[in-house]
Design a protein around this motif. Structure first.
Motif: not given
Length: 433
Positions: A360-363, A380-385, A397-400
């Motif tokens: 995810h960090a590479k992206i 959550e993964i993108f947000s916590s990178t 962190s969430h679509k909603n």
């Protein structure tokens, strides 16, 4: 119950079902187990709903009903029944398609092309490409089938090997080797070994393989096999020379084969090889070139795979059926080349295990250097990178939470890309754009 006895029931049944609520009159219900359910508990319900017989692997659910039969392993019994049916129809040529990306698109294009020649063609429906879906796919194959196209998915080694032992394919094609399902495959070497299990089966059984001659891994590992090659290169080894063109001005994929121009609605240069492989398979099976062109040009992608929608004069590229580091990078590379005001909405890439945060960090690193005007990262993964991002990148962190943001802030762009893993269900965002 022996497989041959079960097969006699199958021949007079209306088909196979694994959901007790969806059984048809005269069907056979298999009580399969999952992480959160036990199909054995629904065997009596299946009979009540019209199933002719039910197959269970928990003896306490087989009594007192005379049409509920006990086996040691219901899934194994389903797979054995599928194999038995396949061997009964061993005259039917089956083309097996696997790979990290593009399996379903290639399968659908191949089916569309072969349908121009064969009246009774069978293929994988929906996403029935795993250890449960493949037996169901084979058992849906009519006796008068002329040719079949079966998709094989896998998330760890030995799965494709097992599925080949059930499918017994006569032909095979691997779309590519990418960073998909790294949680199960462990690393890219595991991915390659896993996909090459198709080659191993075909080679052992002296069957034919279709090869992308521009893919070094395919070329090297298919040496010594009975192979049929397509490539941009022109030499004595290439059976089907193909030229590729990409027009980002109107989001079209263009190929030329034997001086015939074929224009596809599939978006992205990464789809060119999917189209070319389907054309090559059609060419091998002697589908007239004009019919191949017609099939490719008539094919409109669906199920949120490389779809192009237009809303409020904005072109929306919806490619959120699945995502992994390889497909994400390819899609973003293509999207980056499009001229205009661009927004990318990207969801988490799942099933990457220990590689997840790194990939995810590479992206994010790629996005920081890109020409994409605005980027929204969802999950959550993108947000916590742990990576500092440019002010063009916003994380949710969430679509909603993102949906609430859209309701207040309008999105203005010429192009919007939506891509993420299936569980993110990012297609629901289209309504709010």
């Amino acid at each position: 119950m022996k497989t041959q006895d079960l097969y006699r029931w199958y021949t007079i049944s209306s088909g196979i079902e694994i959901n007790s609520k969806k059984v048809k009159n005269g069907s056979i219900f298999f009580a399969l187990k999952g992480k959160n359910f036990d199909g054995n508990q629904f065997a009596h319900e299946a009979i009540s709903n019209g199933a002719m017989i039910a197959i269970v692997d928990n003896m306490k659910y087989s009594f007192p009903h005379k049409n509920i039969f006990f086996v040691k392993n219901a899934l194994f019994s389903l797979q054995e029944l599928a194999l038995y049916h396949r061997l009964k129809l061993n005259r039917v040529p089956i083309i097996a398609i696997t790979g990290s990306n593009g399996k379903t698109t290639t399968k659908e294009l191949t089916t569309a092309i072969l349908s121009k020649k064969y009246k009774v063609i069978h293929s994988t429906k929906k996403n029935f490409n795993n250890h449960i879906g493949i037996p169901l796919t084979l058992l849906s194959m009519p006796k008068n089938t002329q040719i079949s196209v079966v998709e094989i998915g896998a998330n760890q080694e030995k799965e494709i090997q097992k599925m080949c032992s059930i499918i017994h394919p006569n032909y095979g094609y691997i779309t590519n080797f990418g960073k998909a399902h790294l949680e199960g495959f462990k690393n890219i070497k595991g991915v390659i070994r896993g996909k090459l299990e198709l080659y191993n089966f075909l080679k052992k059984n002296k069957k034919k393989v279709f090869v992308n001659g521009d893919d070094a891994i395919q070329l090297i590992h298919s040496l010594g096999m009975d192979r049929y090659i397509f490539s941009e290169r022109i030499n004595s080894d290439v059976d089907v020379p193909i030229k590729y063109f990409w027009k980002n001005t109107d989001l079209k994929s263009v190929l030329c084969i034997k001086d015939m121009k074929i224009v596809s609605s599939l978006v992205g240069p990464y789809n060119l090889y999917n189209i070319a492989s389907a054309i090559t398979i059609g060419n091998y099976f002697k589908v007239p070139l004009k019919k191949i062109k017609e099939a490719v040009e008539d094919y409109i992608p669906n199920n949120y795979r490389s779809q192009i929608l237009e809303k409020k004069n904005v072109k929306i590229i919806v490619d959120c059926y699945n995502a992994n580091p390889s497909s994400m990078r390819e899609t973003l590379t293509f999207f980056n080349k499009i001229k205009g005001n661009k927004i990318a909405i990207l969801g988490d890439m799942l099933e990457l295990g220990a590689f997840s945060k790194k990939e995810h960090a590479k992206i994010i690193s790629f996005l920081e250097k890109s020409d994409i005007n605005t980027i929204f990262l969802i999950g959550e993964i993108f947000s916590s990178t742990n990576r500092n991002s440019s002010n063009r990148i916003q994380r949710f962190s969430h679509k909603n939470i993102f949906i609430q943001w859209i309701k207040i802030n309008s999105l203005k762009a010429d192009y919007i890309l939506i891509k993420g893993s299936r569980k993110n269900s990012l297609e629901s965002l289209i309504h709010f754009i």
